[in-house]
Write an enzyme that holds these catalytic residues in place. Structure first.
Site, PDB file in Angstrom:
ATOM      1  N   ASP A  33       0.828  -1.201   0.000  1.00 10.76           N
ATOM      2  CA  ASP A  33       0.000   0.000   0.000  1.00 10.76           C
ATOM      3  C   ASP A  33       0.871   1.264   0.000  1.00 10.76           C
ATOM      4  O   ASP A  33       1.941   1.284   0.605  1.00 10.76           O
ATOM      5  CB  ASP A  33      -0.881  -0.019   1.263  1.00 10.76           C
ATOM      6  CG  ASP A  33      -1.757   1.207   1.402  1.00 10.76           C
ATOM      7  OD1 ASP A  33      -2.647   1.383   0.558  1.00 10.76           O
ATOM      8  OD2 ASP A  33      -1.541   1.990   2.350  1.00 10.76           O
ATOM      9  N   GLN A  74       7.545   6.172 -16.760  1.00 12.42           N
ATOM     10  CA  GLN A  74       8.957   6.070 -16.369  1.00 12.42           C
ATOM     11  C   GLN A  74       9.099   6.035 -14.850  1.00 12.42           C
ATOM     12  O   GLN A  74       9.922   5.296 -14.308  1.00 12.42           O
ATOM     13  CB  GLN A  74       9.752   7.252 -16.933  1.00 12.42           C
ATOM     14  CG  GLN A  74      11.251   7.158 -16.667  1.00 12.42           C
ATOM     15  CD  GLN A  74      11.908   5.999 -17.401  1.00 12.42           C
ATOM     16  OE1 GLN A  74      11.888   5.943 -18.628  1.00 12.42           O
ATOM     17  NE2 GLN A  74      12.477   5.065 -16.661  1.00 12.42           N
ATOM     18  N   LYS A 126     -10.776  -6.329 -31.140  1.00 11.91           N
ATOM     19  CA  LYS A 126     -11.070  -4.935 -31.468  1.00 11.91           C
ATOM     20  C   LYS A 126     -11.990  -4.373 -30.397  1.00 11.91           C
ATOM     21  O   LYS A 126     -12.773  -5.103 -29.782  1.00 11.91           O
ATOM     22  CB  LYS A 126     -11.718  -4.783 -32.847  1.00 11.91           C
ATOM     23  CG  LYS A 126     -13.005  -5.512 -33.059  1.00 11.91           C
ATOM     24  CD  LYS A 126     -14.361  -4.823 -33.102  1.00 11.91           C
ATOM     25  CE  LYS A 126     -14.547  -3.370 -32.999  1.00 11.91           C
ATOM     26  NZ  LYS A 126     -16.025  -3.009 -32.962  1.00 11.91           N
ATOM     27  N   GLU A 183       1.638  -0.342  -5.027  1.00  7.91           N
ATOM     28  CA  GLU A 183       0.734   0.737  -5.421  1.00  7.91           C
ATOM     29  C   GLU A 183       1.549   2.028  -5.537  1.00  7.91           C
ATOM     30  O   GLU A 183       1.629   2.803  -4.592  1.00  7.91           O
ATOM     31  CB  GLU A 183      -0.388   0.905  -4.386  1.00  7.91           C
ATOM     32  CG  GLU A 183      -1.379   1.993  -4.763  1.00  7.91           C
ATOM     33  CD  GLU A 183      -2.126   2.591  -3.577  1.00  7.91           C
ATOM     34  OE1 GLU A 183      -3.208   3.149  -3.805  1.00  7.91           O
ATOM     35  OE2 GLU A 183      -1.633   2.520  -2.434  1.00  7.91           O
ATOM     36  N   ASP A 187     -10.144   2.542  -4.318  1.00  8.30           N
ATOM     37  CA  ASP A 187      -9.965   3.996  -4.262  1.00  8.30           C
ATOM     38  C   ASP A 187     -10.561   4.681  -5.488  1.00  8.30           C
ATOM     39  O   ASP A 187     -11.289   5.662  -5.378  1.00  8.30           O
ATOM     40  CB  ASP A 187      -8.477   4.363  -4.211  1.00  8.30           C
ATOM     41  CG  ASP A 187      -7.820   3.976  -2.900  1.00  8.30           C
ATOM     42  OD1 ASP A 187      -8.454   4.126  -1.843  1.00  8.30           O
ATOM     43  OD2 ASP A 187      -6.657   3.517  -2.936  1.00  8.30           O
ATOM     44  N   ALA A 211       2.967   2.873  -1.890  1.00  7.57           N
ATOM     45  CA  ALA A 211       4.396   2.590  -2.091  1.00  7.57           C
ATOM     46  C   ALA A 211       5.227   3.842  -2.376  1.00  7.57           C
ATOM     47  O   ALA A 211       6.458   3.783  -2.344  1.00  7.57           O
ATOM     48  CB  ALA A 211       4.562   1.578  -3.232  1.00  7.57           C
TER      49      ALA A 211
END
Length: 411
Positions: free
Chosen positions: A191, A237, A384, A216, A298, A193
């Site tokens: 949690d 990134q 699709k 997370e 959340d 993180a």
């Protein structure tokens, strides 16, 4: 650290064999209101259906004693009596999951911990009278303790744990080992993180050896006002950097894919191909470490902080359940939104398994226009989404599943 186009799995500990395999299907097995509903008993009844549907790991809500009923303000970490049910009901559930070969995932809330007694400065920054009876040194100086400054972002309003302290890390590893080997949790979800350095997740995973772990790492996508920018490379990134800093021992939730996908399905499906022709989320760069999802407790549920558009949920599942990455299904969609949605999701899971699509399967994006997205995955499945019409050429392709604005074919 630049983005990684390939997986660097050499030397990864054996317990992380699952990441190499990449055939996981996760279920977030709760929502924000679950604590009101005799939850461990409710889940126990659903275990056979989870197994039949192809779920390999179920993320359970925080099982330890907490100041808040939802479980995210922990205090006595060694008490397994929570608002979700008693310790004995939890153990019954874990036993049932083991019988059906579903790994229980523990929600690890170690960024912060509610104090039991007042200490330095009159703040509740001591933990007297409960196991792990830390003093003020265990709390960061920025949240009222005598420890060092936080190695990440603050979770405001409660004491944040100082992970730089040796005694704190030793105790946390002891607790994680207890959850893993005594209680019987096999997987971990970390949690908040962003609240502490990823190097500690590496140390905790090396210490307790979960079979699978996911962090997370949630921060905001790049917006221009309320408009989501096309290029989210800096966002993904940051998630990639976090995964890398865990020693590549943890996966992370692919918040980039969620943010892009939920805008794309509103008639902007061109967003689903990045400038390099790849998927635009973490799955485009490091799919074996990306856990894809549409909503969680959340973003969705009754909190609704950042919800996926409800009329497009099946298009979302058609995307994540056919694509590389590790898909995660939200309890509400699977069990609360009607049997039709449950069965459509289960059918997509079945097709994924049958065609052996994994976290690392290849992908070729064929179309990415406003109202049409089409891709071929692993060269043996194609799909699709959107209102535009498209189907694969060649008699070898057979329609395997279809619904509102989505279709899937396989060879």
């Amino acid at each position: 650290m630049g983005f990684l186009g390939t997986d660097h799995d050499d030397g990864v500990q054996q317990s992380q064999i699952v990441i190499r395999d990449g055939r996981e299907i996760l279920l977030q097995a709760f929502n924000w209101e679950s604590h009101k509903h005799d939850w461990w008993r409710n889940l126990e009844r659903k275990v056979p259906d989870m197994a039949k549907s192809g779920i390999t790991s179920a993320w359970l809500p925080p099982a330890t004693h907490s100041f808040s009923r939802e479980g995210y303000l922990p205090q006595n970490l060694y008490s397994l009596n929570s608002s979700y049910g008693s310790e004995s009901l939890l153990k019954t559930l874990l036993y049932k999951m083991k019988q059906h070969n579903i790994r229980p995932m523990a929600d690890i809330v170690i960024n912060h911990r509610v104090g039991t007694t007042q200490g330095h400065g009159g703040r509740y920054n001591r933990y007297d009278g409960v196991p792990l009876s830390w003093d003020e040194r265990a709390v960061t100086s920025c949240t009222g303790g005598r420890g060092n400054r936080s190695t990440g972002d603050n979770f405001n309003g409660v004491p944040n744990i100082d992970h730089t302290q040796d005694f704190v890390r030793k105790d946390i590893i002891g607790w994680l080992k207890w959850l893993r080997y005594t209680v019987g949790f096999q997987d971990f979800r970390f949690d908040f993180a962003r609240g502490y350095s990823a190097k500690y997740v590496k140390e905790y995973n090396e210490g307790a050896k979960p079979i699978f772990s996911v962090g997370e790492y949630w921060d905001s996508c790049n917006y221009n006002g309320t408009y989501l920018e096309y290029n989210q490379d800096s966002h993904r990134q940051r998630i990639v950097n976090w995964i890398d800093a865990t020693g590549q021992l943890s996966t992370a939730f692919d918040f980039t894919t969620k943010g892009i996908l939920q805008e794309a399905v509103k008639g902007q499906l061109w967003r689903l191909r990045d400038a390099q022709g790849k998927p635009p989320g973490v799955i485009g760069w490091w799919p074996s470490r990306a856990v894809t999802f549409l909503d969680n407790h959340d973003t969705g549920s009754t909190q609704g902080h950042w919800p996926f558009p409800s009329s497009h949920v099946m298009e979302g599942y058609a995307y994540i359940l056919t694509h590389p990455g590790i898909p995660s299904i939200f309890y509400d969609h699977f069990y609360d939104w009607g049997s039709s949605m449950h069965d459509q999701i289960a059918k997509l899971i079945h097709i994924r398994k049958q065609q052996d699509i994994t976290s690392r399967s290849s992908i070729r994006i064929i179309e990415a226009q406003a109202n049409l997205y089409a891709a071929i995955i692993g060269e043996k499945l194609c799909m699709k989404i959107g209102s535009g019409s498209w189907c694969p050429t060649g008699p070898e392709w057979k329609l395997a599943a279809h619904g509102h604005q989505y279709a899937v074919w396989h060879k």
